[in-house]
Design a protein around this motif. Structure first.
Motif: not given
Length: 227
Positions: A142-149
């Motif tokens: 799928g898709i991996q998202i890094y947001c904040g920590d």
């Protein structure tokens, strides 16, 4: 007047009417015409970065925007910082926002196609990849998202297009802190859409999440003891 760009001939009006052989007055220079150097049209800016900001209007364009070939003067940047006020070009805002958010530029087209298929609005992507400064990466599942920590993953659930939101695993310490471990755990959100998943992960706050969970636990124990 400079002579190198001029064409002239020798003439003296006082010699008018004099016959050949008579004494002639010294001739002077008379300009026939002046040659002008050819003026070349201004050349378009050479794009070397991801985005081009026009000097006059301050509008930001993606490097692949068709308007870029008309830009003569401007500055270029590779990343849009979260605290920067940006005026986007209406023709390429979506592509610019996705390009700003992908970890690998080669994933830009795939990510844009994914968000198009899932009908995610451009305004939501702008909040995610510009205001929140999130970073996306395509992975096999799928898709991996890094947001904040935190790391999040939107995983394909089946071939019909259903997906599930997953959050990175972590261990909570006695002091209330946490440290991350391997793997992900599923988030049960409704409705189960990519738009809902993105809104959820943008609003997530670790401290507030566990404060709310603690309140629910105390309330549940109180109701159980009252029975």
């Amino acid at each position: 007047m400079e002579e190198k760009n001029c064409r002239y001939f020798l003439i003296n009006l006082r010699n008018a009417g004099k016959k050949p052989g008579q004494k002639q007055n010294p001739a002077g220079k008379r300009i026939l015409w002046k040659e002008k150097k050819p003026v070349l049209p201004p050349q378009p800016i050479k794009v070397t970065h991801n985005f081009v900001i026009t000097k006059r209007s301050g509008i930001l364009h993606d490097r692949e925007c068709f308007c870029v070939r008309r830009i003569r003067h401007g500055r270029q940047i590779n990343k849009i910082e979260p605290d920067t006020e940006v005026r986007f070009c209406k023709w390429c805002q979506r592509k610019a926002v996705v390009r700003n958010g992908v970890k690998d530029v080669s994933d830009c087209e795939i990510c844009e196609k994914f968000f198009d298929e899932k009908q995610v609005s451009t305004s939501l992507l702008t909040r995610l990849f510009v205001e929140k400064g999130a970073e996306a990466e395509m992975v096999p599942v799928g898709i991996q998202i890094y947001c904040g920590d935190d790391y999040w993953r939107i995983r394909w659930k089946n071939e019909k297009g259903a997906s599930v939101l997953e959050h990175n695993n972590y261990v909570r310490t006695i002091e209330g802190e946490r440290y991350f471990t391997k793997g992900y755990h599923e988030q049960h959100i409704r409705p189960n859409t990519v738009t809902s998943a993105l809104r959820y992960l943008m609003a997530y706050d670790y401290t507030a999440h566990h404060r709310e969970a603690a309140k629910k636990k105390v309330s549940h124990e109180y109701e159980k003891s009252a029975l």
